[in-house]
Write a protein that holds these residues in place. Structure first.
Motif, PDB file in Angstrom:
ATOM      1  N   UNK A 180      36.954 -39.850 -49.260  1.00 41.54           N
ATOM      2  CA  UNK A 180      35.788 -40.095 -48.397  1.00 41.54           C
ATOM      3  C   UNK A 180      35.192 -38.776 -47.910  1.00 41.54           C
ATOM      4  N   UNK A 181      36.061 -37.855 -47.477  1.00 43.18           N
ATOM      5  CA  UNK A 181      35.574 -36.562 -46.967  1.00 43.18           C
ATOM      6  C   UNK A 181      34.759 -35.823 -48.022  1.00 43.18           C
ATOM      7  N   UNK A 182      35.212 -35.883 -49.278  1.00 42.82           N
ATOM      8  CA  UNK A 182      34.491 -35.217 -50.375  1.00 42.82           C
ATOM      9  C   UNK A 182      33.127 -35.879 -50.577  1.00 42.82           C
ATOM     10  N   UNK A 183      33.116 -37.213 -50.626  1.00 45.42           N
ATOM     11  CA  UNK A 183      31.858 -37.947 -50.838  1.00 45.42           C
ATOM     12  C   UNK A 183      30.875 -37.676 -49.694  1.00 45.42           C
ATOM     13  N   UNK A 184      31.378 -37.701 -48.450  1.00 45.88           N
ATOM     14  CA  UNK A 184      30.510 -37.466 -47.292  1.00 45.88           C
ATOM     15  C   UNK A 184      29.927 -36.042 -47.342  1.00 45.88           C
ATOM     16  N   UNK A 185      30.766 -35.079 -47.683  1.00 38.83           N
ATOM     17  CA  UNK A 185      30.303 -33.684 -47.759  1.00 38.83           C
ATOM     18  C   UNK A 185      29.224 -33.526 -48.832  1.00 38.83           C
ATOM     19  N   UNK A 186      29.450 -34.109 -50.003  1.00 41.47           N
ATOM     20  CA  UNK A 186      28.448 -34.012 -51.079  1.00 41.47           C
ATOM     21  C   UNK A 186      27.153 -34.724 -50.677  1.00 41.47           C
ATOM     22  N   UNK A 187      27.271 -35.853 -49.975  1.00 40.61           N
ATOM     23  CA  UNK A 187      26.061 -36.589 -49.564  1.00 40.61           C
ATOM     24  C   UNK A 187      25.260 -35.800 -48.539  1.00 40.61           C
ATOM     25  N   UNK A 188      25.948 -35.073 -47.673  1.00 44.66           N
ATOM     26  CA  UNK A 188      25.246 -34.267 -46.669  1.00 44.66           C
ATOM     27  C   UNK A 188      24.509 -33.097 -47.308  1.00 44.66           C
ATOM     28  N   UNK A 189      24.898 -32.774 -48.530  1.00 39.37           N
ATOM     29  CA  UNK A 189      24.231 -31.700 -49.282  1.00 39.37           C
ATOM     30  C   UNK A 189      23.603 -32.256 -50.557  1.00 39.37           C
ATOM     31  N   UNK A 190      23.148 -33.522 -50.494  1.00 41.47           N
ATOM     32  CA  UNK A 190      22.642 -34.206 -51.685  1.00 41.47           C
ATOM     33  C   UNK A 190      21.548 -33.402 -52.371  1.00 41.47           C
ATOM     34  N   UNK A 191      21.624 -33.370 -53.691  1.00 44.27           N
ATOM     35  CA  UNK A 191      20.641 -32.636 -54.477  1.00 44.27           C
ATOM     36  C   UNK A 191      21.010 -31.187 -54.695  1.00 44.27           C
ATOM     37  N   UNK A 192      21.997 -30.702 -53.952  1.00 43.34           N
ATOM     38  CA  UNK A 192      22.399 -29.300 -54.050  1.00 43.34           C
ATOM     39  C   UNK A 192      23.711 -29.189 -54.825  1.00 43.34           C
ATOM     40  N   UNK A 193      23.764 -28.275 -55.799  1.00 42.56           N
ATOM     41  CA  UNK A 193      25.001 -28.041 -56.527  1.00 42.56           C
ATOM     42  C   UNK A 193      25.982 -27.323 -55.608  1.00 42.56           C
TER      43      UNK A 193
ATOM     44  N   UNK B  16      29.139 -29.800 -63.065  1.00 44.98           N
ATOM     45  CA  UNK B  16      28.832 -28.717 -63.990  1.00 44.98           C
ATOM     46  C   UNK B  16      30.127 -27.935 -64.149  1.00 44.98           C
ATOM     47  N   UNK B  17      30.727 -28.003 -65.326  1.00 43.16           N
ATOM     48  CA  UNK B  17      32.041 -27.409 -65.560  1.00 43.16           C
ATOM     49  C   UNK B  17      32.066 -25.944 -65.176  1.00 43.16           C
ATOM     50  N   UNK B  18      33.086 -25.565 -64.436  1.00 44.41           N
ATOM     51  CA  UNK B  18      33.252 -24.175 -64.038  1.00 44.41           C
ATOM     52  C   UNK B  18      32.420 -23.782 -62.842  1.00 44.41           C
ATOM     53  N   UNK B  19      31.535 -24.681 -62.372  1.00 45.39           N
ATOM     54  CA  UNK B  19      30.635 -24.342 -61.256  1.00 45.39           C
ATOM     55  C   UNK B  19      30.891 -25.238 -60.035  1.00 45.39           C
ATOM     56  N   UNK B  20      30.661 -26.546 -60.202  1.00 48.70           N
ATOM     57  CA  UNK B  20      30.848 -27.424 -59.046  1.00 48.70           C
ATOM     58  C   UNK B  20      30.302 -28.819 -59.276  1.00 48.70           C
ATOM     59  N   UNK B  21      30.018 -29.517 -58.158  1.00 43.44           N
ATOM     60  CA  UNK B  21      29.556 -30.907 -58.207  1.00 43.44           C
ATOM     61  C   UNK B  21      28.273 -31.066 -57.413  1.00 43.44           C
ATOM     62  N   UNK B  22      27.479 -32.058 -57.820  1.00 41.19           N
ATOM     63  CA  UNK B  22      26.227 -32.353 -57.131  1.00 41.19           C
ATOM     64  C   UNK B  22      26.103 -33.868 -56.914  1.00 41.19           C
ATOM     65  N   UNK B  23      25.809 -34.256 -55.663  1.00 39.88           N
ATOM     66  CA  UNK B  23      25.405 -35.647 -55.400  1.00 39.88           C
ATOM     67  C   UNK B  23      23.922 -35.704 -55.743  1.00 39.88           C
ATOM     68  N   UNK B  24      23.564 -36.542 -56.691  1.00 38.68           N
ATOM     69  CA  UNK B  24      22.181 -36.552 -57.193  1.00 38.68           C
ATOM     70  C   UNK B  24      21.244 -37.152 -56.162  1.00 38.68           C
ATOM     71  N   UNK B  25      20.573 -36.286 -55.416  1.00 39.24           N
ATOM     72  CA  UNK B  25      19.681 -36.747 -54.337  1.00 39.24           C
ATOM     73  C   UNK B  25      18.379 -37.287 -54.870  1.00 39.24           C
TER      74      UNK B  25
END
Length: 234
Positions: free
Chosen positions: A165-178, A225-234
């Motif tokens: 949940x913490x990971x999902x919430x963090x990605x959502x708070x930065x949605x659209x950003x890698x 994106x392998x080797x870089x990170x994750x993005x919540x698609x905003x």
């Protein structure tokens, strides 16, 4: 009317690319400020306080990263890096220094415009509405209730562990950003927790994506994106 338009500072020393992007942005209704060097970009940024910056890294006087650091000292203005540098370490360095997105040349005009819209929309949301604990995040069929720490897809609750949940919430708070691996790890496990944490993050992300019903080749809620990170698609 001009004042109602979003101002975009385009920092690019290649005249052909600069003219192409400027024409595309102006045709879409944005106001464009052009800079071909880091020093000119600093001057225009300070004078006009643009809503967004599109930044090439290979500038004639200084590296574009210097402008990114200059802006991040005082503001959260969205910055999209547009660069011919394709190495993972260049992307990670730019994103960890505060860039909102990283687009590699050559790029598709539709993709760049989509990234611009996303960066402007997310910045407006975060600065005007704030990330209130009682708030909700909605993306297509996905809904997050921050206060209750619940996640729903098509109205069905998705059972997540506390870490997931913490990971999902963090990605959502930065949605659209890698978000880079290190940024996520620091937010979830703390700044001292890097060794072995990438594996831990990948395991959690695999579980999240499975619970979210992610399928290869489809538009999923979270992309990697392998080797870089994750993005919540905003």
């Amino acid at each position: 009317m001009m004042n109602n338009k979003y101002k975009i500072l385009l920092v690019e020393d290649d005249a052909n690319i600069s003219n192409l992007i400027a024409a595309m942005l102006e045709a879409t209704g944005y106001q464009v400020l052009l800079a071909e060097s880091c020093s000119m970009a600093k001057l225009l940024y300070s004078s006009y306080l643009p809503d967004l910056i599109i930044l090439d890294l290979g500038l004639p006087d200084k590296d574009g990263m210097e402008l990114l650091h200059f802006v991040r000292k005082s503001a959260l203005t969205p910055v999209i890096v547009l660069s011919a540098r394709t190495k993972e370490e260049d992307k990670v360095a730019a994103l960890d220094s505060g860039a909102n997105d990283y687009v590699t040349k050559p790029f598709g005009s539709a993709e760049l415009l989509a990234r611009v819209r996303t960066a402007l929309r997310n910045h407006r949301f975060s600065s005007e509405e704030g990330r209130l604990p009682g708030g909700r995040f909605t993306l297509r069929d996905l809904e997050i209730h921050y206060e209750a720490r619940q996640v729903f897809i098509q109205g069905q609750e998705i059972r997540l562990t506390q870490t997931e949940y913490n990971i999902v919430a963090f990605l959502s708070e930065n949605a659209g950003k890698m978000m880079t691996y290190s940024a996520i790890i620091k937010a979830i496990w703390g700044s001292g927790a890097y060794d072995g944490s990438i594996k831990k993050l990948q395991v959690n992300m695999a579980n999240i994506r499975k619970k979210f019903g992610a399928k290869p080749g489809e538009e999923n809620y979270i992309t990697n994106e392998l080797g870089v990170g994750y993005r919540m698609n905003g």
